[in-house]
Write a protein that holds these residues in place. Structure first.
Motif, short mmCIF file in Angstrom:
data_model
loop_
_atom_site.label_atom_id
_atom_site.label_comp_id
_atom_site.label_asym_id
_atom_site.label_seq_id
_atom_site.Cartn_x
_atom_site.Cartn_y
_atom_site.Cartn_z
N ILE A 51 6.73 8.74 -12.95
CA ILE A 51 5.91 8.08 -11.94
C ILE A 51 6.77 7.14 -11.10
O ILE A 51 6.66 7.10 -9.86
N GLU A 52 7.65 6.40 -11.76
CA GLU A 52 8.54 5.47 -11.06
C GLU A 52 9.44 6.22 -10.09
O GLU A 52 9.61 5.81 -8.92
N LYS A 56 9.32 5.85 -5.96
CA LYS A 56 10.52 5.40 -5.26
C LYS A 56 11.05 6.47 -4.30
O LYS A 56 11.63 6.14 -3.27
N GLY A 57 10.86 7.74 -4.66
CA GLY A 57 11.37 8.81 -3.84
C GLY A 57 10.41 9.28 -2.76
O GLY A 57 10.73 10.21 -2.01
N SER A 58 9.26 8.63 -2.68
CA SER A 58 8.26 9.04 -1.68
C SER A 58 8.74 8.71 -0.27
O SER A 58 9.47 7.74 -0.04
N LYS A 59 8.30 9.50 0.71
CA LYS A 59 8.62 9.21 2.11
C LYS A 59 7.74 8.10 2.67
O LYS A 59 8.01 7.57 3.74
N ARG A 62 4.63 2.60 1.73
CA ARG A 62 3.61 1.96 0.88
C ARG A 62 3.79 2.39 -0.58
O ARG A 62 3.61 1.58 -1.50
N LEU A 63 4.13 3.65 -0.78
CA LEU A 63 4.35 4.11 -2.15
C LEU A 63 5.67 3.58 -2.71
O LEU A 63 5.77 3.22 -3.89
N GLN A 64 6.69 3.51 -1.87
CA GLN A 64 7.99 3.00 -2.31
C GLN A 64 7.89 1.54 -2.78
O GLN A 64 8.50 1.15 -3.77
#
Length: 331
Positions: A51-52, A56-59, A62-64
């Motif tokens: 999940i982490e 962190k790898g999301s574009k 807000r998710l990062q």
């Protein structure tokens, strides 16, 4: 330059390919990556670390940034994630619970590093009554039948400090070293006292015939008084504190903490881990059978690498119970 250019191109190609693959999988399964992780991975380090990495790898920024929120903002963050991913919380109630547990661990680990770092940076102050009280508590726990004759005394060497005043030995790890030693001596008194006794009255290492044949008379005369494999308890405790600190800051302890702490890992979890490491290092030191104390760095490095290898297993829990005493007895 050509190699670097190829590596950069390969990186961007793989990154784009991965995003395309994720898009296809979502269309086929009807689930985003976070859903697939939570539904297909059991709770613990394996799930939380996936999940982490996903967040962190999301574009999406807000998710990062969701892994860096304040603990009080986690519920709001979960709502934002569900909204951004277009996930209906009424249809997927368990997803929010799973994500919340993972974020509590992720944010808690970051906060634990900050708390440990604060203690490490705070120097021991002999003018601070609380610091002095903790130091005297350490003596009382380890040597309950031997009253300390004076604050500045050679007696401190009996529990493994280098000189008459222990405050000088805390420079490297600050208050963190003292906190850990006191926790070990107070919560696992019998084990701590036994480790101290072993370190003060070590067995003497037998020199093999092969080793004896390789030593000159002068070397033997020097070595024969230095074969005891004991060590300075307090100094080693501070050194193991440094080892635990490095494991924490490097992220290696995530595996352990994400498996033993159902929510946010705390300083108590870190101190329990220190107790485990002290106990295990003591056994490791005896098993290694070093020739003398000069081999300490070699043994420590070998022990550190062994712990790192263990922590590479996503199911690893160094001390699976919350009570340090129970974990040390049951290992």
């Amino acid at each position: 330059f050509a190699r670097m250019f190829v590596q950069v191109c390969l990186y961007f190609y793989c990154k784009c390919l991965w995003r395309c693959l994720k898009f296809v999988v979502r269309k086929l399964t009807g689930q985003c990556e976070l859903q697939r992780i939570c539904y297909n991975t059991k709770p613990g380090a394996a799930r939380t670390m996936k999940i982490e990495a996903s967040l962190k790898g999301s574009k999406s920024k807000r998710l990062q940034t969701s892994v860096n929120v304040h603990p009080d903002a986690i519920e709001k963050t979960i709502d934002d994630i569900m909204e951004l991913k277009r996930i209906n919380p009424d249809i997927n109630p368990q997803l929010g619970v799973s994500l919340q547990a993972c974020l509590l661990q992720i944010v808690g680990y970051r906060n634990l590093i900050a708390e440990v770092e604060k203690l490490r940076r705070e120097p021991y102050d002999a003018e601070n009554p609380q610091h002095e009280e903790m130091l005297l508590k350490l003596w009382k726990c380890l040597k309950p039948n031997s009253p300390l004759k004076a604050r500045i005394s050679k007696q401190w060497c009996e529990i493994g400090f280098q000189g008459d005043d222990p405050k000088t030995d805390f420079r490297g790890m600050g208050l963190l070293g003292l906190y850990n030693l006191v926790y070990f001596a107070e919560r696992d008194t019998e084990i701590a006292q036994q480790v101290l006794t072993d370190s003060l009255h070590p067995k003497y290492r037998e020199v093999t015939k092969k080793e004896l044949s390789q030593l000159s008379k002068a070397e033997w005369e020097k070595k024969k008084f230095d074969k005891a494999i004991g060590y300075s308890f307090a100094i080693v405790g501070i050194n193991i504190t440094d080892l635990a600190y490095n494991l924490l800051v490097s992220g290696a302890l995530k595996t352990h903490f994400y498996n033993v702490a159902p929510e946010a890992p705390t300083l108590t979890h870190f101190q329990q881990t220190f107790c485990y490491l002290m106990h295990e290092f003591h056994k490791f030191w005896i098993d290694e059978d070093p020739l003398d104390i000069m081999e300490f760095n070699r043994v420590r490095e070998k022990f550190y690498k062994r712990i790192l290898r263990q922590l590479q297993n996503p199911e690893m829990a160094l001390c699976p119970h919350f009570a340090a005493s129970e974990s040390l007895i049951n290992m």
